[in-house]
Design an enzyme around this catalytic site. Structure first.
Site, mmCIF file in Angstrom:
data_model
loop_
_atom_site.group_PDB
_atom_site.id
_atom_site.type_symbol
_atom_site.label_atom_id
_atom_site.label_comp_id
_atom_site.label_asym_id
_atom_site.label_seq_id
_atom_site.Cartn_x
_atom_site.Cartn_y
_atom_site.Cartn_z
ATOM 1 N N HIS A 113 0.830 -1.204 0.000
ATOM 2 C CA HIS A 113 0.000 0.000 0.000
ATOM 3 C C HIS A 113 0.868 1.260 0.000
ATOM 4 C CE1 HIS A 113 -3.678 2.323 1.154
ATOM 5 N NE2 HIS A 113 -2.761 3.119 1.684
ATOM 6 N N GLU A 114 1.851 1.287 0.892
ATOM 7 C CA GLU A 114 2.703 2.474 1.009
ATOM 8 C C GLU A 114 3.603 2.633 -0.211
ATOM 9 O OE1 GLU A 114 1.928 4.621 3.190
ATOM 10 O OE2 GLU A 114 0.607 3.249 4.254
ATOM 11 N N HIS A 119 1.796 4.601 -2.864
ATOM 12 C CA HIS A 119 1.935 6.042 -2.635
ATOM 13 C C HIS A 119 3.314 6.522 -3.110
ATOM 14 C CE1 HIS A 119 -1.699 6.684 -0.271
ATOM 15 N NE2 HIS A 119 -1.372 5.717 0.572
#
Length: 159
Positions: A67-68, A71
């Site tokens: 997920h990170e 980003h």
């Protein structure tokens, strides 16, 4: 797992799933409370909540890292890196990153404990307001009629 192992695992995930290198730092941050991890826009580093590793193990950490990294890579490319952006949603789907992480068991226990609640009432229209935190009644007024508020009750576990 220590920060060095976390760094190596993140670099491997970045190369295998994103086909791009992760060239910044990732580390555990014990001060994170309610989130699994966060990408820092200024430094491009990633912080991971260590409690997720302790409670759920490596699989949960891998999901948070994916997920990170979504980003991270989108931000560095100048594309939409926020949760609302189409680029972000598509990349998350491609790599199998979770939208949210599993809520911490320890945090859920905390939130169910009785809390001090405050009950305010408008002296004009009798509208009631429940708040977890104290309200400055000299500063705030009723949202319905702009009347003055007064503290009616302050107790633990008010229902």
């Amino acid at each position: 797992m220590d920060n060095h192992q976390l760094q190596r695992m993140t670099e491997e995930i970045s190369i295998t799933l994103f086909h791009k290198p992760f060239q910044h730092a990732i580390y555990f941050n014990a001060r994170l409370k309610t989130t699994g991890g966060r990408y820092l826009l200024q430094s491009h580093n990633i912080e991971i909540n260590e409690r997720y590793y302790k409670e759920y193990g490596v699989n949960e950490i891998v999901g948070i890292i994916k997920h990170e990294l979504c980003h991270y890579h989108l931000h560095l490319e100048g594309r939409g890196y926020q949760h609302k952006d189409r680029d972000f949603k598509e990349l998350m789907k491609q790599v199998g990153a979770p939208r949210f992480c599993t809520p911490l068991k320890s945090y859920r226990k905390q939130s169910k404990s009785p809390q001090k609640l405050y009950l305010y009432e408008c002296s004009n229209c009798a509208q009631k307001y429940r708040r977890k935190k104290r309200v400055n009644i000299d500063k705030y007024v009723c949202g319905k009629c702009k009347g003055r508020l007064k503290l009616v009750k302050s107790s633990i576990g008010l229902t």
